[in-house]
Design a protein around this motif. Structure first.
Motif, mmCIF file in Angstrom:
data_model
loop_
_atom_site.group_PDB
_atom_site.id
_atom_site.type_symbol
_atom_site.label_atom_id
_atom_site.label_comp_id
_atom_site.label_asym_id
_atom_site.label_seq_id
_atom_site.Cartn_x
_atom_site.Cartn_y
_atom_site.Cartn_z
ATOM 1 N N GLY A 94 0.803 -1.213 0.000
ATOM 2 C CA GLY A 94 0.000 0.000 0.000
ATOM 3 C C GLY A 94 0.838 1.264 0.000
ATOM 4 O O GLY A 94 1.764 1.407 0.790
ATOM 5 N N GLY A 95 0.517 2.183 -0.905
ATOM 6 C CA GLY A 95 1.236 3.450 -0.973
ATOM 7 C C GLY A 95 2.336 3.494 -1.994
ATOM 8 O O GLY A 95 2.857 4.574 -2.313
ATOM 9 N N SER A 152 9.244 2.799 4.217
ATOM 10 C CA SER A 152 8.159 2.513 5.165
ATOM 11 C C SER A 152 8.738 2.465 6.565
ATOM 12 O O SER A 152 9.819 1.916 6.778
ATOM 13 C CB SER A 152 7.489 1.175 4.838
ATOM 14 N N THR A 196 2.320 1.525 5.159
ATOM 15 C CA THR A 196 2.294 2.691 4.275
ATOM 16 C C THR A 196 3.711 2.968 3.783
ATOM 17 O O THR A 196 4.699 2.598 4.422
ATOM 18 C CB THR A 196 1.763 3.948 4.993
ATOM 19 N N TRP A 197 3.794 3.628 2.626
ATOM 20 C CA TRP A 197 5.084 3.961 2.011
ATOM 21 C C TRP A 197 5.082 5.422 1.593
ATOM 22 O O TRP A 197 4.042 5.979 1.239
ATOM 23 C CB TRP A 197 5.337 3.097 0.777
#
Length: 199
Positions: free
Chosen positions: A97-98, A129, A135-136
């Protein structure tokens, strides 16, 4: 004849618990896209001191092509895939994700002092992350938005190295975690020399 990825395929996971004498197939770390003709390929694999492992995969969707050996040809690049396991590959969690959906991923660097911190090299630079891949965020800064084929952390964790396609090698000076104390098996220190210069 080799298919060169022109076949529907997943990234399989195999594990050995007896030093490699026998192997057991476990859950796919990066399956192909459901309901489509696509191919996932293993790009990089990293292991943490706590036994967890991360898998980075790339891949593409496929379209019919009578001229291809397999009858299929590359259509579009798939979204990047990073997955994490804490049970030897029996189950995997998608932690992509991200990450930019249009860019392939090429490498991963794991912070052995802070397991939830990790970096990936992508087609558009480096992403970081700090929460185990939940998240990234882009870490490019002055780094050009170019393909980064390899990312590596120095042994003491003080520097991140990014190796690009055509734009040279870049070094990020990281601020070490002052609370980190290496284990007896880790000879690195968590400090850096502020006067260090390039040779």
């Amino acid at each position: 004849q080799p298919s060169h990825g022109r076949k529907v395929g997943d990234v399989d996971t195999w594990a050995s618990e007896d030093g490699g004498d026998t192997w057991e197939k476990r859950m796919s770390g990066a399956p192909h896209e459901p309901g489509s003709s696509s191919n996932r390929m293993n790009v990089a694999f990293g292991a943490l001191p706590n036994g967890e492992a991360l898998l980075v995969a790339s891949g593409w969707s496929l379209k019919p092509d009578a001229k291809s050996v397999t009858g299929l040809e590359v259509d579009q690049i798939l979204r990047p895939w990073v997955s994490r396991t804490g049970d030897g590959g029996r189950t995997w969690q998608d932690v992509s994700g991200g990450l930019p959906s249009h860019a392939g991923v090429h490498s991963i660097a794991l912070d052995r002092f802070t397991p939830d911190v990790m970096y990936v090299g992508t087609d558009v630079g480096v992403f970081k992350s700090t929460n185990g891949g939940a998240t990234w965020g882009s870490l490019n800064g002055s780094l050009p938005h170019v393909v980064v084929y390899d990312v590596q952390l120095s042994r003491d964790g003080s520097h991140l190295y990014a190796f690009t396609h055509g734009r040279g090698a870049w070094i990020l000076d990281r601020t070490p975690n002052p609370t980190v104390t290496p284990t007896p098996t880790q000879t690195a220190t968590a400090t850096r020399n502020p006067t260090a210069t390039r040779t």
